[in-house]
Each structure stands twice: as C-alpha cells, then as structure tokens.
Design an enzyme around this catalytic site. Sequence first.
Site, mmCIF file in Angstrom:
data_model
loop_
_atom_site.group_PDB
_atom_site.id
_atom_site.type_symbol
_atom_site.label_atom_id
_atom_site.label_comp_id
_atom_site.label_asym_id
_atom_site.label_seq_id
_atom_site.Cartn_x
_atom_site.Cartn_y
_atom_site.Cartn_z
ATOM 1 N N ARG A 73 17.313 -25.135 -8.333
ATOM 2 C CA ARG A 73 16.587 -25.844 -9.376
ATOM 3 C C ARG A 73 16.060 -24.917 -10.470
ATOM 4 O O ARG A 73 16.014 -25.287 -11.641
ATOM 5 C CB ARG A 73 15.426 -26.642 -8.761
ATOM 6 C CG ARG A 73 15.833 -28.041 -8.344
ATOM 7 C CD ARG A 73 14.640 -28.868 -7.954
ATOM 8 N NE ARG A 73 14.108 -28.495 -6.655
ATOM 9 C CZ ARG A 73 12.924 -28.878 -6.186
ATOM 10 N NH1 ARG A 73 12.137 -29.619 -6.931
ATOM 11 N NH2 ARG A 73 12.517 -28.522 -4.988
ATOM 12 N N TYR A 77 16.191 -25.189 -14.569
ATOM 13 C CA TYR A 77 15.023 -25.136 -15.443
ATOM 14 C C TYR A 77 15.211 -24.123 -16.573
ATOM 15 O O TYR A 77 14.854 -24.382 -17.726
ATOM 16 C CB TYR A 77 13.778 -24.777 -14.639
ATOM 17 C CG TYR A 77 13.423 -25.776 -13.562
ATOM 18 C CD1 TYR A 77 13.814 -27.108 -13.658
ATOM 19 C CD2 TYR A 77 12.691 -25.388 -12.444
ATOM 20 C CE1 TYR A 77 13.489 -28.022 -12.668
ATOM 21 C CE2 TYR A 77 12.364 -26.294 -11.453
ATOM 22 C CZ TYR A 77 12.762 -27.605 -11.569
ATOM 23 O OH TYR A 77 12.443 -28.506 -10.588
ATOM 24 N N TYR A 99 8.873 -36.738 -18.062
ATOM 25 C CA TYR A 99 8.091 -37.839 -17.495
ATOM 26 C C TYR A 99 6.788 -37.309 -16.913
ATOM 27 O O TYR A 99 6.682 -36.151 -16.515
ATOM 28 C CB TYR A 99 8.892 -38.617 -16.458
ATOM 29 C CG TYR A 99 9.277 -37.854 -15.208
ATOM 30 C CD1 TYR A 99 8.446 -37.851 -14.092
ATOM 31 C CD2 TYR A 99 10.483 -37.151 -15.142
ATOM 32 C CE1 TYR A 99 8.789 -37.165 -12.943
ATOM 33 C CE2 TYR A 99 10.840 -36.460 -13.999
ATOM 34 C CZ TYR A 99 9.989 -36.466 -12.906
ATOM 35 O OH TYR A 99 10.337 -35.773 -11.770
#
Length: 408
Positions: A73, A77, A99
């Site tokens: 991940r 990023y 979000y």
Amino acid sequence: MASSTHPKRGSLTIAGTGIATLAHMTLETVSHIKEADKVYYIVTDPVTQAFIEENAKGPTFDLSVYYDADKYRYTSYVQMAEVMLNAVREGCNVLGLFYGHPGIFVSPSHRALAIAREEGYEARMLPGVSAEDYMFADLGLDPALPGCVCYEATNFLIRNKPLNPATHNILWQVGAVGITAMDFENSKFSLLVDRLERDLGPNHKVVHYVGAVLPQSATIMETYTIAELRKPEVIKRISTTSSTFYIPPRDSEAIDYDMVARLGIPPEKYRKIPSYPPNQWAGPNYTSTPAYGPEEKAAVSQLANHVVPNSYKTLHASPAMKKVMIDLATDRSLYKKYEANRDAFVDAVKGLTELEKVALKMGTDGSVYKVMSATQADIELGKEPSIEELEEGRGRLLLVVITAAVVV
C-alpha cells in the site's frame, strides 16, 4: 529543496469529502471542485464519484487505480502523491479529494502537501468530516469528557501503545490488522483480541462501528464483549478498513485535589465534571450524574426569569454585507477577485454602508466581526464602531466558546 517565499505557478489543495454520500461535503470543497484545473480523488461510493465528475470543470482522475491486491500500500500512496505533484509542476491548480477527513489516516495527502510546499508551490488542506466525527455523533460521545485516546490497530500492537481504562479509546482499521496490501482477510485479528483481553478482561464491552455511506445504508453499531470477538461469525463482520472499535471507559479517574487548589478553583464552587448522559457501554466502575440533580434543577428554574445580558451582540448588518460575506465564503473564485483588489471589489458592491466598506477593504476578520454585530443598546442608539475600533480589529479576533469544561 528550500521552500520559496514566492509560490510558483500551480497549486495543490487537498480536501475531504466526508463519509456519508455528499451530505458531509462542505461548501468550500464543492467550490474547489468547480474551479480546479484537475481533480484527483479516492472516494468510497459511486454517487460521490458521479458528483465530482459532473461538477468538475477540468479532467478528473480516480487514484484508486494505483491500488492492487498484492501491491504494497505504501507504494500506492507514493504513486498517488506523485501523480498529483506532477500536475502541480505542470502549472495546474490541482485538487486532491479523499473520503473522510483528508488528513486522518491518509498518507498521500500529507506527502503531496509537504513536497509541494518544499518545492515552493502554494498548498493547503481543507478539513472534512472524519469517521471519528461520524462516530461521536452516532454514539453520542464527547471526546472532552472523560478524554479520548485513538490508535490505528496495527500500530497499537506493534508499538505496544497503552489503553487508558478511564477514557474513551478508539481503534481504527481493526478489520485490517497487520495488512500491508489490499487483501483484507484479517487473519491476525486474534492478536488484537488477545491484547484487549489482557488489558481490559474478557467481559469488557466493545462497540463495532461503521458509519453509513449511501442514503440506503445503515450505520453499524454492534456491541460485543471482548470474549465474543473470538466467535467466527463476529470476525466475519469485522473485515474492512471501515471497521472501527469504540472501547468505553472501565473506570472513573481520581481527582487531583492538590491541582484543584493550585489552579485557584474555590473549594466551595468545585464539583466533579458532569457525566451526563451516562455511557451505556462503560464498565461498572465508571460513574455518571443524573439528568436533573440539584444544580440542574436550579439552572432550569432560572429560565423563567432569564434576561438577555447587555453585553450580548446580535447579528446586525446590511443585506448587502450579509450577501457579500456569504458569497466570499462559498465562492473561491470570487474571494480571489476580492483579494486581488479589495478597493475595486468593494466599491462595486451596491448597498454597503460606508463603515462596512471600510471593514471589507481592511480585509481582516476582526473588523468584519465588529461591523456585523452589535448590542441592542447600540442598535437603538444608532451607535457604530469607530474607524479606530476597526483598526484595533485588524489582528485576528479570537472567539472562544466553552461548551464542556470543569464546572465551577
């Protein structure tokens, strides 16, 4: 590279879209969507995605394409941040949308902002409604009383972070314990349960919380004992990064009466911080106060004779002043025109009083506050603040509203 004192062409704004579809999106964020040259986003529902794509004036890009099931991940990023930065370096005014709150559990937003500033570009973050805000509202919690500790679940384990049994404790991403990619199978969840049981015992309650996103969604608020978290059917329900644990206080903290004295709080006026409404999930040693104790009953009885204080200031401004300030707060492009040439902008607005024009040309919040509020006595006398008083308001006006504190 050292930061430049003169921002380069191109800018980066990072904003949050909130959790509930569109309902949590701020007017400021909507304004930026409509004005940015390019919009990059990561959202969790198709309705917000559709709103972004239909309201953006420039091209839009879904940053979630940089995720993959077996991909680290952090690599994703870094790539997300770099894609936004490349557009900024091309001279574009870029908006990055994430979000929730864009600075809470969001790595690429912070990275992109820091690098943009280091390279001399204008960069700022706009707040959004976070999952924590949503949870406080749904569960009826006030983080000020009795305090709040928040951890990301994996970080909580690997750094052996302490829980405080006398405060609210929040654990984020409990559905992705030890997960570094996008495969949320949560096989290490039992390690988190082991730790909770060690610290709080098997019978302490935990609330599993997931805020509703779509209008058709239902907020999840499920209460389990720590021991029940080992059941397979429960584990299946805790399987995404959206799952959050609220761990209520077990105990009440003792009062440091020596500090009470050092703070100068008169003993005859001091009493414990009120704890109402009671926490329905708290442990047996956590105390609460009644809704209508002696002090509350006395406060209610005084309502019939309440008189508005002479010092109270009510909203008092021309219709033109109200409208122009609302427009400046909700229309980013209009605000830029105002800042570029305040005198010309203000002179073109019809219906402002002379004092309102002066305040707007000063361009400080203190002067605006002074011309938009007044006591009833000043209104009846037609008294307005002087130019000197507006000048005194050039500094930032600090407004402090205390709604939860030690009651003295």
